[in-house]
Design an enzyme around this catalytic site. Structure first.
Site, PDB file in Angstrom:
ATOM      1  N   HIS A 169       8.482  -2.111  -4.760  1.00 13.66           N
ATOM      2  CA  HIS A 169       6.804  -1.476  -5.335  1.00 13.66           C
ATOM      3  C   HIS A 169       6.653   0.254  -5.023  1.00 13.66           C
ATOM      4  O   HIS A 169       5.671   0.634  -5.528  1.00 13.66           O
ATOM      5  CB  HIS A 169       5.652  -2.249  -4.555  1.00 13.66           C
ATOM      6  CG  HIS A 169       5.516  -3.866  -4.964  1.00 13.66           C
ATOM      7  ND1 HIS A 169       5.960  -3.710  -6.241  1.00 13.66           N
ATOM      8  CD2 HIS A 169       5.454  -4.355  -4.080  1.00 13.66           C
ATOM      9  CE1 HIS A 169       5.607  -5.235  -6.339  1.00 13.66           C
ATOM     10  NE2 HIS A 169       5.307  -6.182  -4.700  1.00 13.66           N
ATOM     11  N   GLU A 184       8.639  -4.783  -0.338  1.00 15.09           N
ATOM     12  CA  GLU A 184       7.843  -3.816  -0.903  1.00 15.09           C
ATOM     13  C   GLU A 184       8.015  -2.471  -1.156  1.00 15.09           C
ATOM     14  O   GLU A 184       6.999  -1.631  -1.602  1.00 15.09           O
ATOM     15  CB  GLU A 184       6.392  -4.077   0.696  1.00 15.09           C
ATOM     16  CG  GLU A 184       6.679  -5.241   0.996  1.00 15.09           C
ATOM     17  CD  GLU A 184       5.309  -5.899  -0.112  1.00 15.09           C
ATOM     18  OE1 GLU A 184       5.033  -5.184  -0.823  1.00 15.09           O
ATOM     19  OE2 GLU A 184       5.323  -7.015   0.187  1.00 15.09           O
ATOM     20  N   GLU A 194       5.204  -7.563 -10.270  1.00 10.18           N
ATOM     21  CA  GLU A 194       6.124  -8.748  -9.177  1.00 10.18           C
ATOM     22  C   GLU A 194       7.233  -8.999  -9.510  1.00 10.18           C
ATOM     23  O   GLU A 194       8.147  -8.766  -8.738  1.00 10.18           O
ATOM     24  CB  GLU A 194       4.479 -10.192  -9.030  1.00 10.18           C
ATOM     25  CG  GLU A 194       3.932  -9.051  -8.176  1.00 10.18           C
ATOM     26  CD  GLU A 194       4.034  -8.719  -7.118  1.00 10.18           C
ATOM     27  OE1 GLU A 194       5.001  -9.049  -6.094  1.00 10.18           O
ATOM     28  OE2 GLU A 194       3.089  -8.140  -6.419  1.00 10.18           O
ATOM     29  N   ASN A 231       0.994  -1.129   0.564  1.00 12.68           N
ATOM     30  CA  ASN A 231      -0.394  -0.250  -0.350  1.00 12.68           C
ATOM     31  C   ASN A 231       0.980   1.206  -0.498  1.00 12.68           C
ATOM     32  O   ASN A 231       1.534   1.068   0.486  1.00 12.68           O
ATOM     33  CB  ASN A 231      -1.296   0.127   1.123  1.00 12.68           C
ATOM     34  CG  ASN A 231      -1.516  -1.209   1.326  1.00 12.68           C
ATOM     35  OD1 ASN A 231      -2.149  -1.329   0.372  1.00 12.68           O
ATOM     36  ND2 ASN A 231      -1.090  -2.029   2.751  1.00 12.68           N
TER      37      ASN A 231
END
Ligand SMILES: [Zn+2]
Length: 893
Positions: A351, A348, A370, A315
């Site tokens: 990302h 993460e 990914e 997130n």
């Protein structure tokens, strides 16, 4: 998202992802409506496990319309209004602090202010997870504001806005990827429909609230005993990246490059946040420089959540984690646990740029997210911790990914993903492992700095927007001047692994052929003429691009030593001429790197399974590396010998293989000496690897030592030989009794360190006494186990030869209960683990059982499991006589 690695089955990579209940039809939104801004006020009631929502959405209509369709699931709609023009709050939002009271009036209050507001009739389509708003008067093209009052539930299925519990209290947390934002707020829940978000949380007076951005106001009210937390407006982003958490979190804090970083956990675990904080600080700085684009948010929170299905979730600005993937004791934590945390944090955080700043246009290009994060996590973690052998792990992982990709039922990296089930199932070893390996292959070919510049340009061009595979490889091709587009297209659009065969060449040309490799006997392979554009990188010889039509590798140096996958960076299997292979094997230890030796073992093992080469030839090669100075190489060889024992050998031959392992490796183990203060890490790793292998082979001295190490540990003493503790416990548990089981169960139930707790939980699956296996199975479906762990416990028992029959009987008898109590992901894990069977009878049972009880998001997993069982049956038939012959010739009784 990061796949959680709690289960590793030989030859299988288990794909995970959030899972939808039941079958749902293809269901993209009809289009013609673009959301620009959401204003959300969420009031959770943790006790009642419900929440109230009030939102406005500013949208732009392409054409006049009487209806607007958006996504909603398990949402109860209240008043819904719409009016032309902007909402009163949307323009006023940015940077302006509002009072909690005004804020609370946003949703419904704004609607009252618009004179032309009209009510909507809401029609729900539960199967499509959509709601259609129908209006009496046509809405004009252009800007329209929707105001929606609604109610939702805090579910226990670990998706959407859900409930997480500790002994102390309840938490409300979110997990929206892939298609579950619609469970928390009615939304245009597709990755390309980016918008800005204002989030306001109304929570109990003593509760903390965390969301994507920093808090801009926090005031008491509106009701007594409540406070209202208003978060800053987000940049343009996809719905699946929105997040909020409510409860009692404590954080450790730091700062890097002007960005405030916090690592948060439930209060009892905040002492375990320091290691992750250090990792995050270093990673943020490294990424700022690598991408050449500063981290795009004002703050970054990393939060450990007690109930969490995946490994972690990226997130924007608010990364959530399974506790084991974020929390570890900085001083006393196990190396494996620290490695996992460092890697997951790096994944993460990658990302935040690759996925959050620039997002794939649609889920068929999930690999852009990914694959990149998987590749980057290794690069960053290896840079931060050069001694932790991440590159060797990557070589092992690529080997197992290629095995997964060499089945008949594999898929292309870019593949159809229309329904929530299909989308969820695409979070697999292909989107992660294969795409990551292909990206690594590109970097190795074009060079680090050229590749980095390509990444920078791609990200700059698509910031706050969306992109496709073509955008990525066209940019890389332009920046490098190489045919990256052709090369990547051949790997992204075609399924499977290339096999490149080299013939004996003279001078500067070597004959070469390529084709698709299958991990199956020739008779069961499908026919086809797949061909790839492959950068073949030669040991000490540079890279040559092999195009589909080419049959000669030209411009090679003609050197005596020929090895055609330098650094083990190429995603392809190799086969050599007899002479080439002989030279490679003879020089493996001196001329090949560790990663190359792992690759060589993997290629020969794969060829044997495809009936090219015998199990005996492979055993010769594996025994040839028994004195290898590297533990990962040795572990790789021993792991494959273990697979021969499990998948090929008869009971009698299993005993002879055990004797062989004791005879061949026993001396090597003794030669390593005892552990001690001055032992090198490498020696300790070698001892651990051999200790475990010899113990499994029944070496009496090793087993006696395992018992004494385990007894000391269970008596609360510090282990004298830390290197072998994990292996010792696993060995002893296999033969362990009820008394030892009780002790392990107590650790699983009471440990506060998440890593220790998980180890204990997994150790329960090691016990093989039937009454203890039964207890573990019962325990897995009891309320004492978190729902994220249920499927894993069952799948572990199902994946081991010694316990699989009993576990299967339990699954068949208790399926209704398992389905009801576990997360739907657990079903997919169990289906995948059933692929460890190796008989025709079991295959037929698996087919008929899951035919009668279809599992959500596990269609491909089932096909793969059946494939895997068939291949095992064929492998055993082909190689079992070969194995017996070889054992006869090698002195076994
Ligand atoms: Zn990810």
């Amino acid at each position: 998202m990061k796949i959680w690695r709690g289960l590793a089955v030989a030859g299988l990579v288990v794909g995970l992802g959030g899972v939808a209940a039941g079958r749902v039809e293809a269901q993209r939104l009809p289009g013609g409506v673009r959301p620009e801004h959401y204003s959300l006020t969420i009031t959770p009631d943790l006790k009642a496990a419900t929440f109230a929502g009030s939102e406005t959405i500013d949208v732009v209509l392409d054409a006049p319309s009487k209806t607007i369709t958006l996504n909603a699931a398990e949402i109860e709609f209240g008043a819904v209004k719409a009016w032309a023009g902007e909402s009163a709050t949307a323009t006023a939002n940015a940077g302006i602090l509002r009072s909690a009271q005004n804020d609370n009036q946003r949703g419904g209050g704004a609607a009252n202010g618009a004179s032309d507001a009209q009510d909507a009739v809401v029609t729900l389509d539960a199967a499509k997870e959509q709601a259609t708003l129908t209006f009496a008067r046509t809405l004009p093209a252009g800007r329209v504001t929707l105001a929606i009052e609604y109610k939702g539930i805090l579910n226990d299925k670990l998706r959407g806005f859900y409930l997480s519990k500790t002994k102390a209290r309840r938490y409300g947390v979110t997990q929206f990827e892939a298609t579950d934002a619609r469970r928390a707020f009615p939304s245009f829940d597709e990755p390309a429909l980016k918008a800005t978000f204002d989030v306001t949380l109304v929570v109990d007076a003593n509760d903390t609230a965390i969301s994507n951005t920093q808090i801009v106001s926090d005031m008491a009210g509106p009701a007594p005993g409540k406070h209202t937390v208003v978060f800053a407006q987000t940049p343009r982003m996809s719905t699946y990246l929105v997040a909020w958490l409510v409860g009692d979190f404590k954080c450790s804090e730091g700062k890097t490059d002007g960005v405030a970083i916090r690592v948060c956990a439930t209060p009892d675990k905040v002492k375990l946040t320091r290691f992750a904080l250090d990792s995050a600080k270093e990673t943020l700085h490294d990424y700022d420089r690598y991408f050449g684009i500063k981290y795009p948010m004002a703050k970054l929170d990393l939060v450990a959540v007690p109930d969490f299905e995946a490994g972690a979730m990226e997130n924007f600005g608010c990364i959530t984690f399974r506790e084991t993937d974020l929390l570890v004791d900085k001083k006393a934590g196990a190396l494996a646990a620290k490695k996992e945390v460092a890697e997951t944090v790096a994944h993460e955080m990658a990302h935040q740029w690759f996925g959050d700043l620039v997002t794939m246009e649609w889920w068929d290009n999930l690999w852009l997210n990914e694959g990149f994060a998987t590749w980057m996590e290794t690069k960053e973690a290896a840079k931060a911790h050069p001694k932790w052998k991440y590159d060797q792990d990557a070589a092992v992982e690529m080997d197992s990914t290629m095995d997964e990709d060499a089945g008949r039922t594999t898929r292309a990296i870019r593949a159809r993903a229309e329904t929530p089930d299909e989308i969820n199932e695409s979070f697999d070893g292909i989107a992660y492992g294969k795409a990551g390996a292909v990206i690594g292959m590109v970097e190795n070919w074009v060079g680090d700095e050229v590749f980095r510049r390509g990444v920078h340009e791609y990200l700059t061009e698509h910031s706050y927007g969306n992109a496709t595979a073509e955008d990525f490889w066209n940019t890389q091709a332009r920046v490098s001047g190489l045919a990256v587009d052709q090369m990547m297209r051949s790997f992204v659009e075609q399924p499977g692994v290339p096999l490149v065969r080299f013939g004996s060449g003279v001078g500067e040309a070597i004959p070469v052929t390529q084709g698709r490799f299958f991990l199956a006997a020739p008779t069961t392979r499908p026919v086809g003429n797949a061909a790839w554009t492959i950068p073949i990188c030669l040991k000490d010889g540079g890279c040559k691009l092999l195009r589909p039509e080419e049959t000669m590798l030209t411009g090679t140096t003609g050197a005596a030593f020929f090895y055609a996958n330098a650094g083990d960076k190429g995603y392809y299997r190799t086969d050599y001429s007899v002479g080439q292979l002989k030279a490679i094997v003879a020089n493996a230890e001196t001329k090949l790197t560790v990663e190359e030796r792992i690759g060589l073992l993997g290629d020969r093992w794969a060829l044997m399974q495809a009936s090219e080469g015998s199990v005996g030839e492979f055993l010769d090669l594996a025994l040839g590396v028994k004195a290898d100075p590297n533990a990962t190489v040795l572990e790789s060889a021993l792991g494959k010998i273990g697979a021969i024992k499990a998948r090929i050998a008869t009971d009698g031959d299993r005993k002879r293989l055990d004797e062989l392992v004791r005879r061949e490796f026993g001396g090597v183990y003794v030669g390593l000496g005892k552990g001690g203060r001055h032992e090198s890490d490498e020696n300790a790793d070698l001892r651990e690897t051999l200790f475990e292998a010899l113990g499994r082979a029944g070496d009496p001295k090793v087993l006696a030592e395992a018992v004494s190490v385990t007894n000391a540990l269970l008596a609360g003493q510090k282990p004298a030989d830390a290197a072998v503790v994990d292996a010792a416990v696993a060995l002893v548990a296999a033969k362990g009794d009820a008394a030892m089981y009780e002790k392990m169960l107590r650790v699983a139930q009471t440990a506060t360190d998440p890593d220790l707790k998980e180890d204990a939980l997994h150790t329960l699956t090691r016990f093989q006494a039937p009454e203890l296996v039964a207890r573990t199975l019962e325990y897995a479906v009891s309320d004492a186990v978190r729902s994220q762990d249920r499927g894993t416990l069952i799948a572990r028992l199902l994946s081991r030869r010694e316990t699989q029959d009993q576990a299967w009987a339990f699954v068949e008898q208790h399926w209704a209960e398992i389905e009801r109590k576990a997360t739907e992901n657990s079903g997919a894990r169990i289906v995948a683990a059933a692929g460890a069977f190796c008989t025709v009878e079991r295959r037929d049972e698996v087919v008929s059982f899951f035919g009668a009880h279809p599992v959500a998001s596990a269609e491909r997993a089932l096909a793969k499991s059946i494939d895997s069982i068939n291949d095992c049956v064929a492998l055993r038939a082909a190689q079992e006589p070969e194995l017996r012959q070889w054992l006869d010739a090698h002195g076994g009784q």
